[in-house]
Design an enzyme around this catalytic site. Structure first.
Site, PDB file in Angstrom:
ATOM      1  N   ASN A  99      50.850 -48.660  98.981  1.00  0.00           N
ATOM      2  CA  ASN A  99      50.776 -47.440  99.786  1.00  0.00           C
ATOM      3  C   ASN A  99      49.505 -46.631  99.573  1.00  0.00           C
ATOM      4  OD1 ASN A  99      51.853 -46.841  97.128  1.00  0.00           O
ATOM      5  ND2 ASN A  99      52.363 -44.797  97.893  1.00  0.00           N
ATOM      6  N   HIS A 124      46.799 -50.205  93.544  1.00  0.00           N
ATOM      7  CA  HIS A 124      47.023 -49.954  94.972  1.00  0.00           C
ATOM      8  C   HIS A 124      47.976 -48.803  95.289  1.00  0.00           C
ATOM      9  CE1 HIS A 124      50.600 -53.039  95.156  1.00  0.00           C
ATOM     10  NE2 HIS A 124      50.645 -52.276  94.083  1.00  0.00           N
ATOM     11  N   HIS A 125      48.452 -48.071  94.288  1.00  0.00           N
ATOM     12  CA  HIS A 125      49.309 -46.911  94.581  1.00  0.00           C
ATOM     13  C   HIS A 125      48.538 -45.584  94.568  1.00  0.00           C
ATOM     14  CE1 HIS A 125      52.789 -49.448  94.551  1.00  0.00           C
ATOM     15  NE2 HIS A 125      52.697 -49.731  93.272  1.00  0.00           N
ATOM     16  N   ALA A 126      47.312 -45.598  94.074  1.00  0.00           N
ATOM     17  CA  ALA A 126      46.518 -44.365  94.032  1.00  0.00           C
ATOM     18  C   ALA A 126      45.867 -44.115  95.385  1.00  0.00           C
ATOM     19  CB  ALA A 126      45.446 -44.471  92.953  1.00  0.00           C
ATOM     20  N   GLN A 168      54.903 -52.167  97.850  1.00  0.00           N
ATOM     21  CA  GLN A 168      54.034 -51.760  98.951  1.00  0.00           C
ATOM     22  C   GLN A 168      52.768 -51.102  98.408  1.00  0.00           C
ATOM     23  OE1 GLN A 168      55.750 -48.643 101.299  1.00  0.00           O
ATOM     24  NE2 GLN A 168      53.936 -48.375 102.585  1.00  0.00           N
TER      25      GLN A 168
END
Length: 310
Positions: free
Chosen positions: A238, A193-195, A236
């Site tokens: 992001n 979920h950070h990519a 988070q």
């Protein structure tokens, strides 16, 4: 990555036990999950969706559960992977746990994905970013936050790190489709979920979540459109949030429970979060739970499908 379709009785799933004791007449977990989510299943879409997922793995057979896993999920690189706090081999431990608790009798009961191609990744990511990531060990080291990768040959990083990550992506994409057909599905990997569209970080080179959502919408011809992402990771999410903003995705509803005082502290991405579930204070947690309940009720009638990252 846990995918499932929302239904009015979803709360009952919290009472499901992991396994039946030896000699017990208790219903197996797999059967309970199927019964719990049966009203959300869309078997009539199976044939249509199957035609659009041949590139990401084999479709679930009758003897398999809608649980996706491949041994290639587990990343090893001369022991260097142990320098990162993320356990890159935890996926095989989860698969072993399913056998130990008699959820499955063999890994053959799990659906195997295949690695996605660069072309598939370009549905979300720019060609420039993908090219740099594939050819530059320095870029791969930056994205994975594993500095020693920078001195290794790009071909080694491709084979031992990026290719397995692409298999994770294939698993998430496949699990999303299986969730629609069967009412529930699990990918034992994924959740990067950070990519986002032009970069990656935090061990996340590819946004498998957005890739899965976009594929599902196209493959279903709009039968699945409104999607909720519930992110339970301490950080988070992001990347997914930045992609929601980048693609102007008003049909994506994001619930994110994270520690706001640790990585990545992405202020820009916060604009995409519909419900922030704080980790400090009972009053804030209660208010967030109320917002979540309202959000679920609003989306429930649209046969919502969502992932939840653990």
């Amino acid at each position: 990555m846990w995918w499932r379709k929302w239904r009015s009785a979803a709360a009952r799933s919290s009472t499901i036990t992991a396994a039946a004791p030896a000699g017990s007449m208790q219903t197996p977990l797999s059967t309970k999950l199927a019964e719990c989510c049966s009203s959300a299943a869309r078997p009539e879409l199976a044939e249509q969706l199957q035609q659009h997922y041949k590139d990401v793995g084999s479709w679930k057979s009758r003897d398999q559960l809608p649980v996706v896993y491949h041994p290639d999920y587990n990343i090893t690189l001369l022991g260097l992977e142990k320098l990162h706090p993320f356990d890159s081999c935890k996926f095989q431990k989860v698969a072993a746990g399913l056998q130990e608790h008699q959820v499955i009798s063999s890994l053959k009961q799990l659906v195997q994905p295949t690695a996605v191609t660069q072309r598939t990744l370009q549905d979300v990511h720019t060609a420039e970013y993908l090219q740099e990531l594939w050819t530059s060990s320095t870029k791969a080291a930056q994205v994975t936050e594993l500095a020693p990768l920078a001195v290794l040959p790009a071909s080694l990083v491709q084979r031992q790190v990026l290719k397995p990550m692409q298999t994770h992506v294939g698993g998430t994409i496949l699990a999303a489709a299986l969730a629609v057909v069967h009412g529930w599905a699990v990918n034992l990997g994924g959740g990067m979920h950070h990519a986002y569209w032009q970069d990656g970080s935090g061990w996340c080179p590819y946004d498998d979540i957005t890739l899965a959502i976009r594929r599902l919408r196209k493959a279903s011809n709009g039968a699945i459109q409104r999607v909720m992402v519930i992110d339970l990771d301490v950080h988070q999410g992001n990347g997914v949030q930045l992609d929601k903003l980048h693609f102007h995705d008003s049909d994506l509803f994001i619930v994110d429970m994270y520690n706001a005082y640790t990585f990545p502290m992405d202020t820009e991405a916060k604009a995409a979060i519909n419900v922030k579930v704080g980790t400090q204070g009972q009053q804030q947690a209660l208010a967030s739970a109320c917002h979540l309940h309202i959000g679920v009720k609003c989306y429930q009638s649209n046969r919502l499908m969502f992932p939840c990252m653990l």
